[in-house]
Design an enzyme around this catalytic site. Structure first.
Site, PDB file in Angstrom:
ATOM      1  N   HIS A   1       0.811  -1.224   0.000  1.00 53.88           N
ATOM      2  CA  HIS A   1       0.000   0.000   0.000  1.00 53.88           C
ATOM      3  C   HIS A   1       0.843   1.273   0.000  1.00 53.88           C
ATOM      4  O   HIS A   1       0.359   2.323  -0.437  1.00 53.88           O
ATOM      5  CB  HIS A   1      -0.962   0.004   1.195  1.00 53.88           C
ATOM      6  CG  HIS A   1      -2.201  -0.799   0.955  1.00 53.88           C
ATOM      7  ND1 HIS A   1      -3.346  -0.273   0.388  1.00 53.88           N
ATOM      8  CD2 HIS A   1      -2.479  -2.106   1.199  1.00 53.88           C
ATOM      9  CE1 HIS A   1      -4.282  -1.209   0.312  1.00 53.88           C
ATOM     10  NE2 HIS A   1      -3.781  -2.346   0.797  1.00 53.88           N
TER      11      HIS A   1
ATOM     12  N   ASP B   1      -7.897  -1.477  -1.498  1.00 51.87           N
ATOM     13  CA  ASP B   1      -8.846  -2.370  -0.835  1.00 51.87           C
ATOM     14  C   ASP B   1     -10.234  -1.900  -1.257  1.00 51.87           C
ATOM     15  O   ASP B   1     -10.564  -0.716  -1.097  1.00 51.87           O
ATOM     16  CB  ASP B   1      -8.697  -2.280   0.686  1.00 51.87           C
ATOM     17  CG  ASP B   1      -7.377  -2.866   1.178  1.00 51.87           C
ATOM     18  OD1 ASP B   1      -6.756  -3.639   0.424  1.00 51.87           O
ATOM     19  OD2 ASP B   1      -6.975  -2.553   2.305  1.00 51.87           O
TER      20      ASP B   1
ATOM     21  N   GLU C   1      -7.088 -12.430   0.420  1.00 53.80           N
ATOM     22  CA  GLU C   1      -8.025 -11.341   0.758  1.00 53.80           C
ATOM     23  C   GLU C   1      -8.897 -11.020  -0.458  1.00 53.80           C
ATOM     24  O   GLU C   1      -8.375 -10.546  -1.473  1.00 53.80           O
ATOM     25  CB  GLU C   1      -7.259 -10.065   1.156  1.00 53.80           C
ATOM     26  CG  GLU C   1      -6.436 -10.205   2.413  1.00 53.80           C
ATOM     27  CD  GLU C   1      -5.707  -8.916   2.777  1.00 53.80           C
ATOM     28  OE1 GLU C   1      -5.560  -8.023   1.924  1.00 53.80           O
ATOM     29  OE2 GLU C   1      -5.284  -8.813   3.933  1.00 53.80           O
TER      30      GLU C   1
ATOM     31  N   HIS D   1      -8.319  -7.126  -1.617  1.00 54.15           N
ATOM     32  CA  HIS D   1      -7.040  -6.459  -1.907  1.00 54.15           C
ATOM     33  C   HIS D   1      -6.577  -6.717  -3.342  1.00 54.15           C
ATOM     34  O   HIS D   1      -6.437  -7.871  -3.762  1.00 54.15           O
ATOM     35  CB  HIS D   1      -5.967  -6.947  -0.919  1.00 54.15           C
ATOM     36  CG  HIS D   1      -4.626  -6.336  -1.170  1.00 54.15           C
ATOM     37  ND1 HIS D   1      -4.079  -5.350  -0.384  1.00 54.15           N
ATOM     38  CD2 HIS D   1      -3.715  -6.570  -2.164  1.00 54.15           C
ATOM     39  CE1 HIS D   1      -2.893  -4.996  -0.863  1.00 54.15           C
ATOM     40  NE2 HIS D   1      -2.656  -5.734  -1.946  1.00 54.15           N
TER      41      HIS D   1
HETATM   42  C1  LIG Z   1      -4.654  -4.792   6.135  1.00 48.81           C
HETATM   43  C2  LIG Z   1      -5.323  -5.235   4.845  1.00 48.81           C
HETATM   44  N1  LIG Z   1      -6.409  -4.357   4.529  1.00 48.81           N
HETATM   45  C3  LIG Z   1      -4.309  -5.286   3.734  1.00 48.81           C
HETATM   46  O1  LIG Z   1      -4.174  -4.349   2.980  1.00 48.81           O
HETATM   47  N2  LIG Z   1      -3.553  -6.387   3.700  1.00 48.81           N
HETATM   48  C4  LIG Z   1      -2.426  -6.509   2.807  1.00 48.81           C
HETATM   49  C5  LIG Z   1      -1.838  -7.885   2.881  1.00 48.81           C
HETATM   50  C6  LIG Z   1      -1.366  -5.477   3.146  1.00 48.81           C
HETATM   51  O2  LIG Z   1      -1.254  -5.084   4.319  1.00 48.81           O
HETATM   52  O3  LIG Z   1      -0.592  -5.130   2.233  1.00 48.81           O
HETATM   53 ZN    ZN Z   2      -4.877  -4.045   0.941  1.00 51.40          ZN
END
Ligand SMILES: C[C@@H](N)C(=O)N[C@H](C)C(=O)O
Ligand code: ZN
Length: 223
Positions: free
Chosen positions: A132, A139, A195, A198
């Site tokens: 991110h 997300d 996820e 994501h």
């Molecule tokens: C924390 C969750 N919303 C997310 O973005 N997970 C991925 C694996 C990340 O933290 O990069």
């Molecule tokens: Zn994410």
């Protein structure tokens, strides 16, 4: 089923991918009519979280494509985009604590493995940035035409197997995940198999899943 055991984010793989160097700007998303912007961590009062969802300009363009790919009856919802290392750190430790609470008997290496399915390590290392922090991750979820968020078969950020994109949840939840996956991947994103929410474009995670030798985006600031 595609299992995160087979497709877990491999941080060592990042070392095989040339780091991204693009200086493409981060852009705000909240004024675009193609989607609902709901900066979830800001809404939840997380320290340091932004009231705006920021993404790289070419991620923005692909999100427009993804929203156009959705069938009638669905709206795209943006929950998060660019994230600071501090926010990533908070999320990593919050999710780790939840994993420990859910599985009190797990050994430290199993806690680590499970946590990493649901939160990346906080890193602004150009070779291995948290996804991110590159502005290339989003997300997302789905809403109905009235803006009601749809139940996708697990909570957002729920650190359990129910969150795996291809988990055997209720058929109507699987259908919604399929709709989201199809719209996003057709627009050029890759999905993190652990996820359903994501997606990546242009960062090393995207490069790894799409077998590109080079990332486009490295870590960046929201300045
Ligand atoms: C924390 C969750 N919303 C997310 O973005 N997970 C991925 C694996 C990340 O933290 O990069
Ligand atoms: Zn994410």
């Amino acid at each position: 089923m595609t299992s995160p055991q087979n497709h877990a984010l491999d941080w060592d793989a990042a070392g095989q991918i040339a780091p991204g160097t693009s200086d493409e700007p981060l852009v705000p998303t909240s004024t675009c009519a193609h989607w609902i912007t709901w900066p979830v961590y800001f809404k939840n009062g997380l320290d340091g979280a932004l009231a705006e969802v920021l993404v790289r300009a070419s991620v923005y363009d692909r999100l427009i494509k993804a929203s156009c790919n959705l069938p009638e009856g669905y709206q795209l919802v943006l929950l998060d985009g660019w994230r600071s290392k501090e926010v990533q750190n908070t999320l990593f430790h919050t999710i780790r604590q939840q994993v420990i609470a859910d599985h009190p008997k797990l050994k430290p290496n199993e806690i680590e493995r499970l946590t990493l399915q649901f939160a990346s390590r906080p890193s602004d290392d150009p070779l291995r940035p948290s996804p991110h922090i590159t502005g290339g991750s989003v997300d997302v979820t789905l809403a109905d035409p009235d803006g009601q968020f749809l139940d996708m078969g697990s909570q957002f950020d729920e650190p359990s197997e129910r969150s795996w994109t291809l988990a055997q949840v209720e058929p109507h939840h699987m259908e919604r995940r399929h709709v989201l996956l199809q719209a996003m991947t057709t627009a050029g994103f890759t999905n993190l198999p652990s996820e359903w929410w994501h997606f990546d474009y242009g960062n090393w995670v995207w490069a790894w899943y799409s077998q590109e030798p080079k990332a486009i985006f490295g870590p960046t600031d929201a300045a």
